[in-house]
Design a protein around this motif. Structure first.
Motif, PDB file in Angstrom:
ATOM      1  N   GLU A   1     -26.113 -62.286  -9.128  1.00  0.00           N
ATOM      2  CA  GLU A   1     -26.358 -61.516  -7.908  1.00  0.00           C
ATOM      3  C   GLU A   1     -25.153 -61.537  -6.972  1.00  0.00           C
ATOM      4  OE1 GLU A   1     -29.891 -63.565  -6.585  1.00  0.00           O
ATOM      5  OE2 GLU A   1     -31.194 -62.361  -7.866  1.00  0.00           O
ATOM      6  N   PRO A   2     -24.103 -60.794  -7.256  1.00  0.00           N
ATOM      7  CA  PRO A   2     -23.914 -59.906  -8.399  1.00  0.00           C
ATOM      8  C   PRO A   2     -23.036 -60.564  -9.470  1.00  0.00           C
ATOM      9  CG  PRO A   2     -22.321 -59.371  -6.723  1.00  0.00           C
ATOM     10  CD  PRO A   2     -23.119 -60.542  -6.197  1.00  0.00           C
ATOM     11  N   ILE A   3     -22.752 -59.794 -10.563  1.00  0.00           N
ATOM     12  CA  ILE A   3     -21.856 -60.276 -11.613  1.00  0.00           C
ATOM     13  C   ILE A   3     -20.457 -60.468 -11.047  1.00  0.00           C
ATOM     14  CG2 ILE A   3     -20.649 -59.554 -13.720  1.00  0.00           C
ATOM     15  CD1 ILE A   3     -23.250 -58.339 -14.682  1.00  0.00           C
ATOM     16  N   ALA A   4     -19.889 -61.647 -11.306  1.00  0.00           N
ATOM     17  CA  ALA A   4     -18.562 -61.962 -10.761  1.00  0.00           C
ATOM     18  C   ALA A   4     -17.592 -62.467 -11.813  1.00  0.00           C
ATOM     19  CB  ALA A   4     -18.694 -62.998  -9.644  1.00  0.00           C
ATOM     20  N   ASP A   5     -18.045 -62.583 -13.076  1.00  0.00           N
ATOM     21  CA  ASP A   5     -17.138 -63.053 -14.126  1.00  0.00           C
ATOM     22  C   ASP A   5     -17.517 -62.384 -15.443  1.00  0.00           C
ATOM     23  OD1 ASP A   5     -19.263 -64.527 -15.411  1.00  0.00           O
ATOM     24  OD2 ASP A   5     -18.949 -66.146 -13.974  1.00  0.00           O
ATOM     25  N   ARG A   6     -16.869 -62.793 -16.510  1.00  0.00           N
ATOM     26  CA  ARG A   6     -17.038 -62.134 -17.810  1.00  0.00           C
ATOM     27  C   ARG A   6     -18.099 -62.782 -18.693  1.00  0.00           C
ATOM     28  NH1 ARG A   6     -12.746 -58.588 -18.395  1.00  0.00           N
ATOM     29  NH2 ARG A   6     -11.167 -58.862 -16.768  1.00  0.00           N
ATOM     30  N   SER A   7     -18.881 -63.686 -18.148  1.00  0.00           N
ATOM     31  CA  SER A   7     -19.821 -64.433 -18.985  1.00  0.00           C
ATOM     32  C   SER A   7     -21.093 -63.662 -19.302  1.00  0.00           C
ATOM     33  CB  SER A   7     -20.184 -65.756 -18.305  1.00  0.00           C
ATOM     34  OG  SER A   7     -20.874 -65.519 -17.081  1.00  0.00           O
ATOM     35  N   VAL A   8     -21.447 -62.680 -18.489  1.00  0.00           N
ATOM     36  CA  VAL A   8     -22.700 -61.952 -18.703  1.00  0.00           C
ATOM     37  C   VAL A   8     -22.491 -60.459 -18.472  1.00  0.00           C
ATOM     38  CG1 VAL A   8     -24.232 -63.871 -18.095  1.00  0.00           C
ATOM     39  CG2 VAL A   8     -23.404 -62.324 -16.299  1.00  0.00           C
ATOM     40  N   GLY A   9     -23.446 -59.670 -18.953  1.00  0.00           N
ATOM     41  CA  GLY A   9     -23.421 -58.233 -18.744  1.00  0.00           C
ATOM     42  C   GLY A   9     -24.653 -57.605 -19.353  1.00  0.00           C
TER      43      GLY A   9
END
Length: 470
Positions: free
Chosen positions: A125-133
């Motif tokens: 909340e919100p996406i801030a890195d490359r670990s999830v999508g």
């Protein structure tokens, strides 16, 4: 000590009471009539119209645009003639909500039609890195419409995961032109980590002009393109008026932010030391002009009548936004964090000059667009939204239902005119929104049974979602 008001009856539940529509609009923000000299009327489906072809769909999102930042929603200083005109030509919703209180969870709820907490990526909340999508295996609005014969494109802000694992072109969109992250500097296209973040498909695309101009040109080209006999879906996701506070022509401000980014200042894009109410006004009015340019291109193409245009914000407003009379802003589940301006126009099927106080939220539009486009939800991924197609086209009643939200540290549920809310204080509160859109008069002491019902309903839904990780 003031005398307590008598409690409201539980029978006050209700969806969109037609007779109260105008009063709700006036109580919570000036209606289009005040901005344009024309009277709005409560929504009523044009049931006598003959079915038309499946609509093209132009779904436009502003970024961090507050509920009352449009002149048609009551802004006293921002002028938005193009969006006001869009509202006059369609339906303006006074009680429409985003799927969450920040950028990427709301986008998850739009693309999947489900609560953000159904997916691991939606928990950020919100996406801030490359670990999830957004997992490419998950069906989306675009993938289901594409299977039903639509051409699909996303132009602008994606914010549902980064390459190499996540991308619009892996999740049902034929074309993508835009940025992957949550924010970027409008000229340099540098993102939060200092990376260059403008792509065509999965390849970087060099264009150092003002970003809103670039997106507007791309969108105008798409809607005027010959798509043959195929209807199309275009998700047009502007970053305006999200920080940094750089308007078209502010090249000196842009250069200073870029200098700080390159010097390793990871907070530069937040622009905490910049911006103003006047600068914000300039950016919102630029968004309005940009939407106007895309709508003019659509009209020139001859497709205006058969194109459903929807405009909304991805969540409530932020620092310089005008949310009156709502309390709270982006990040909060108070009304100012999730109630958003929302306008729908479809000339072939829906009359203009209308206003609706039906409580709706982002996943409803996913379900609605799938039905209108002749696409079925995937049976393994049931939708959390309710299709409004029958209501909009045939006047069918939307029965009593719950709108649910969850963010870290807060919970909310709306049923009819009532809202259950627990903020970071941990105290359960109850508000009658028709009488108290500002959420100041806590009715919990007077409606204990109702409070218990709404709390239990929230907890039943929450029990089916993924838990937050510590």
């Amino acid at each position: 000590m003031p005398t307590p008001q008598p409690p409201f009856s539980r029978r006050a539940f209700g969806g969109a009471a037609v007779g109260a529509a105008a009063a709700t609009a006036i109580g919570a923000g000036a209606p289009v009539a005040a901005a344009a000299g024309q009277e709005e009327r409560p929504f009523r489906a044009a049931t006598g119209r003959q079915p038309s072809r499946r609509p093209n769909i132009l779904f436009i999102l502003g970024d961090d645009l507050g509920w009352a930042d449009l002149s048609s929603y009551g802004s006293p200083h921002i002028r938005t003639p193009h969006l006001d005109r869009l509202a006059r030509q369609g339906v303006r919703f006074t009680d429409a909500y985003s799927g969450s209180a920040t950028c990427s969870p709301t986008r998850f709820s739009l693309y999947t039609g489900r609560y953000p907490g159904r997916t691991r990526g939606g928990l950020a909340e919100p996406i801030a890195d490359r670990s999830v999508g957004l997992e490419p295996t998950h069906p989306t609005l675009a993938s289901r419409l594409r299977e039903a014969g639509y051409a699909t494109a996303l132009i602008g802000k994606w914010h549902c995961g980064y390459l190499p694992d996540y991308s619009p072109t892996r999740s049902g969109w034929d074309e993508f032109f835009g940025n992957f992250g949550g924010a970027l500097e409008y000229y340099s296209k540098l993102g939060l980590g200092g990376e260059y973040d403008l792509y065509e498909g999965d390849a970087p695309y060099k264009d150092l002009r003002y970003y809103t101009r670039v997106l507007t040109e791309r969108a105008a080209e798409y809607v005027t393109r010959d798509h043959g006999e195929r209807p199309w879906l275009l998700n047009l996701n502007f970053t305006t008026p999200h920080w940094p506070w750089v308007a078209d022509g502010d090249e000196e401000a842009s250069a200073e932010i870029v200098r700080r980014i390159k010097a390793g200042d990871r907070s530069a894009l937040w622009h905490q030391d910049g911006g103003s109410v006047e600068k914000y006004k300039e950016m919102v009015e630029d968004l309005d002009r940009s939407v106007g340019e895309v709508l003019k291109a659509l009209k020139r193409s001859g497709q205006e009548r058969d194109t459903l245009v929807f405009f909304a914000s991805d969540n409530g407003g932020e620092r310089f936004s005008y949310n009156w009379p709502l309390a709270g802003n982006k990040g909060s589940l108070q009304e100012g964090g999730i109630r958003v301006p929302s306008v729908l126009r479809w000339p072939a099927r829906i009359d203009g000059g209308q206003v609706s106080d039906l409580p709706v939220f982002t996943p409803d539009w996913t379900a609605t667009l799938l039905e209108l486009g002749g696409a079925r939800p995937h049976p393994a991924y049931p939708l959390d939204g309710t299709s409004l197609a029958g209501h909009l086209l045939r006047g069918e009643e939307i029965g009593e239902r719950d709108l649910f939200w969850r963010v870290r540290g807060e919970r909310a549920l709306r049923r009819g005119e009532w809202k259950y809310y627990r903020g970071k204080s941990g105290r359960d509160q109850l508000f009658h929104l028709t009488e108290d859109a500002r959420e100041q008069a806590d009715r919990a002491p007077y409606e204990k049974e109702l409070l218990a019902d709404l709390r239990a309903a929230w907890e039943r839904t929450d029990a089916g979602l993924l838990p937050y990780q510590a």
